[in-house]
Motif scaffolding. Sequence first.
Motif, PDB file in Angstrom:
ATOM      1  N   ALA A  83      32.169  41.179  43.988  1.00 16.03           N
ATOM      2  CA  ALA A  83      32.968  42.128  43.231  1.00 16.03           C
ATOM      3  C   ALA A  83      33.136  41.673  41.790  1.00 16.03           C
ATOM      4  O   ALA A  83      33.284  40.484  41.511  1.00 16.03           O
ATOM      5  CB  ALA A  83      34.343  42.295  43.876  1.00 16.03           C
ATOM      6  N   THR A  84      33.102  42.623  40.865  1.00 16.93           N
ATOM      7  CA  THR A  84      33.330  42.280  39.465  1.00 16.93           C
ATOM      8  C   THR A  84      34.757  41.801  39.243  1.00 16.93           C
ATOM      9  O   THR A  84      35.030  40.987  38.368  1.00 16.93           O
ATOM     10  CB  THR A  84      33.072  43.507  38.570  1.00 16.93           C
ATOM     11  N   ARG A  85      35.701  42.329  40.040  1.00 15.96           N
ATOM     12  CA  ARG A  85      37.100  41.900  39.979  1.00 15.96           C
ATOM     13  C   ARG A  85      37.506  41.442  41.371  1.00 15.96           C
ATOM     14  O   ARG A  85      38.091  42.199  42.144  1.00 15.96           O
ATOM     15  CB  ARG A  85      37.996  43.052  39.507  1.00 15.96           C
ATOM     16  N   PRO A  86      37.189  40.198  41.730  1.00 15.32           N
ATOM     17  CA  PRO A  86      37.416  39.743  43.104  1.00 15.32           C
ATOM     18  C   PRO A  86      38.879  39.800  43.535  1.00 15.32           C
ATOM     19  O   PRO A  86      39.177  40.058  44.690  1.00 15.32           O
ATOM     20  CB  PRO A  86      36.894  38.300  43.091  1.00 15.32           C
ATOM     21  N   GLY A  87      39.801  39.558  42.595  1.00 11.54           N
ATOM     22  CA  GLY A  87      41.211  39.600  42.953  1.00 11.54           C
ATOM     23  C   GLY A  87      41.634  40.964  43.435  1.00 11.54           C
ATOM     24  O   GLY A  87      42.264  41.115  44.486  1.00 11.54           O
ATOM     25  N   ARG A  88      41.267  41.997  42.685  1.00 10.31           N
ATOM     26  CA  ARG A  88      41.650  43.352  43.068  1.00 10.31           C
ATOM     27  C   ARG A  88      40.940  43.783  44.346  1.00 10.31           C
ATOM     28  O   ARG A  88      41.540  44.435  45.215  1.00 10.31           O
ATOM     29  CB  ARG A  88      41.322  44.319  41.937  1.00 10.31           C
ATOM     30  N   ALA A  89      39.652  43.436  44.459  1.00  8.55           N
ATOM     31  CA  ALA A  89      38.899  43.827  45.651  1.00  8.55           C
ATOM     32  C   ALA A  89      39.456  43.167  46.905  1.00  8.55           C
ATOM     33  O   ALA A  89      39.662  43.812  47.932  1.00  8.55           O
ATOM     34  CB  ALA A  89      37.424  43.480  45.477  1.00  8.55           C
ATOM     35  N   LEU A  90      39.715  41.865  46.815  1.00 11.22           N
ATOM     36  CA  LEU A  90      40.240  41.150  47.970  1.00 11.22           C
ATOM     37  C   LEU A  90      41.641  41.628  48.339  1.00 11.22           C
ATOM     38  O   LEU A  90      41.977  41.733  49.521  1.00 11.22           O
ATOM     39  CB  LEU A  90      40.256  39.643  47.694  1.00 11.22           C
ATOM     40  N   SER A  91      42.459  41.897  47.328  1.00  5.60           N
ATOM     41  CA  SER A  91      43.812  42.366  47.632  1.00  5.60           C
ATOM     42  C   SER A  91      43.774  43.735  48.306  1.00  5.60           C
ATOM     43  O   SER A  91      44.576  44.010  49.209  1.00  5.60           O
ATOM     44  CB  SER A  91      44.662  42.419  46.354  1.00  5.60           C
ATOM     45  N   ALA A  92      42.822  44.594  47.897  1.00  2.29           N
ATOM     46  CA  ALA A  92      42.701  45.910  48.531  1.00  2.29           C
ATOM     47  C   ALA A  92      42.266  45.782  49.984  1.00  2.29           C
ATOM     48  O   ALA A  92      42.837  46.412  50.883  1.00  2.29           O
ATOM     49  CB  ALA A  92      41.707  46.767  47.757  1.00  2.29           C
ATOM     50  N   VAL A  93      41.249  44.945  50.240  1.00  2.00           N
ATOM     51  CA  VAL A  93      40.781  44.734  51.612  1.00  2.00           C
ATOM     52  C   VAL A  93      41.886  44.112  52.457  1.00  2.00           C
ATOM     53  O   VAL A  93      42.117  44.512  53.606  1.00  2.00           O
ATOM     54  CB  VAL A  93      39.525  43.833  51.613  1.00  2.00           C
ATOM     55  N   THR A  94      42.584  43.137  51.890  1.00  2.00           N
ATOM     56  CA  THR A  94      43.645  42.460  52.633  1.00  2.00           C
ATOM     57  C   THR A  94      44.788  43.409  52.959  1.00  2.00           C
ATOM     58  O   THR A  94      45.352  43.376  54.066  1.00  2.00           O
ATOM     59  CB  THR A  94      44.181  41.265  51.829  1.00  2.00           C
TER      60      THR A  94
END
Length: 394
Positions: free
Chosen positions: A320-331
Amino acid sequence: MRERVALSLFFGLAGVLNALWVATLPAVDERLELGPGRIGTLLLLLAVGALVTMPLAGRSADRWGSRRLLRVATPLCAFVLAGVALAPSYGVLAVAVLPLGAATGAVNIALNVHGVEVERALGKPVMGSLHGVWSLGGVIGGALIAAALAAGVDVRMLMVSVAVTVIVVSLVPGPFLLTAPVPVTKEAGGPVVLSVGMIAFMGSVVFAAYLSEATATDWAAVHARWELAAEPATASVIYTAFAAAMTVTRFLGDPLRARLGPARTMRLAGSVATAGYALVLVSPLAGSGAVACAIAGWSLVGAGMATVVPVIFSTVGAMATRPGRALSAVTTISFGGALTGPAVIGYVAEVASLSAALLVPAVFTVFVALTGPAAVRVVAGSIVSDRASARRSS
């Protein structure tokens, strides 16, 4: 690599904090005379705090760095937990668990985003072993806390002492965390912009994994008591077997993923967990071998589910280009599995039977086996498409 060791210590401390909350809850229940209904409300408030904070934590990790977020969130979580320990009444405790959930959610996001960054720096999978350290921290912390409570240590003094210790210890590895995350270019296989659909797809797989895992955590011992007529001590051994299998497999999961690839690892994980639930479901029919059959089944469930979350988190974060946002969404999506799973099992067991209710997580493990490989391939396919488009445009 010292950055990996430093992050491992943070994962272990997070496991200890989780154990500190879970292992002391019965003693807090006794001190404040909470009861099942109030405990359920506390757990719901804890989850709400985490769910609200996770998206904000993801944005913070992308903007200011997961290193900084982790160094702030971990001692803050311990500090809030110390405050929870001193709550004089149920009302104060209910208010206190909201920031505890918020801090826990922030720690969760910071740990996994930084784990992705360390994987990038090392060039090999390490997320599974990091989650294994979290599990190990929980096991060791839980055992020490149980021993202290058995020795008559006051629960408030115990919680505050452990929380203060975590705050102090967390200051040690902070300076050794990865300072400059390694960027990943499209030529190296990422990153890409993950669509809402991709994130939802990945989140649904982790939702299924969390639901199946939470069911084992909360219902394995109860199943042994209700359906197999096992003694309480024997029932606790069954949960221990599940937790031990999950912990060991997490340490073995990284080389397995490196050898098989994420898609085949997901298929194997879901298949093993499905076989485990099949054994659990038939265990009441196994006669004198019922308990042994259940132990084998729950162990396979733990071994199977152990690798799902690390693989998904690594795939999402690394690409992901923005891993923080992507991971928080999945989590955030997947956290619903851990929240709703045990409750759904209880409701179904109330109107049918616990064995019938366990068909629900069994179906979800099949879902992981069938859709998990497709989920990671969707992201990989988007990378291939992006790279092909880049070549055409050049």
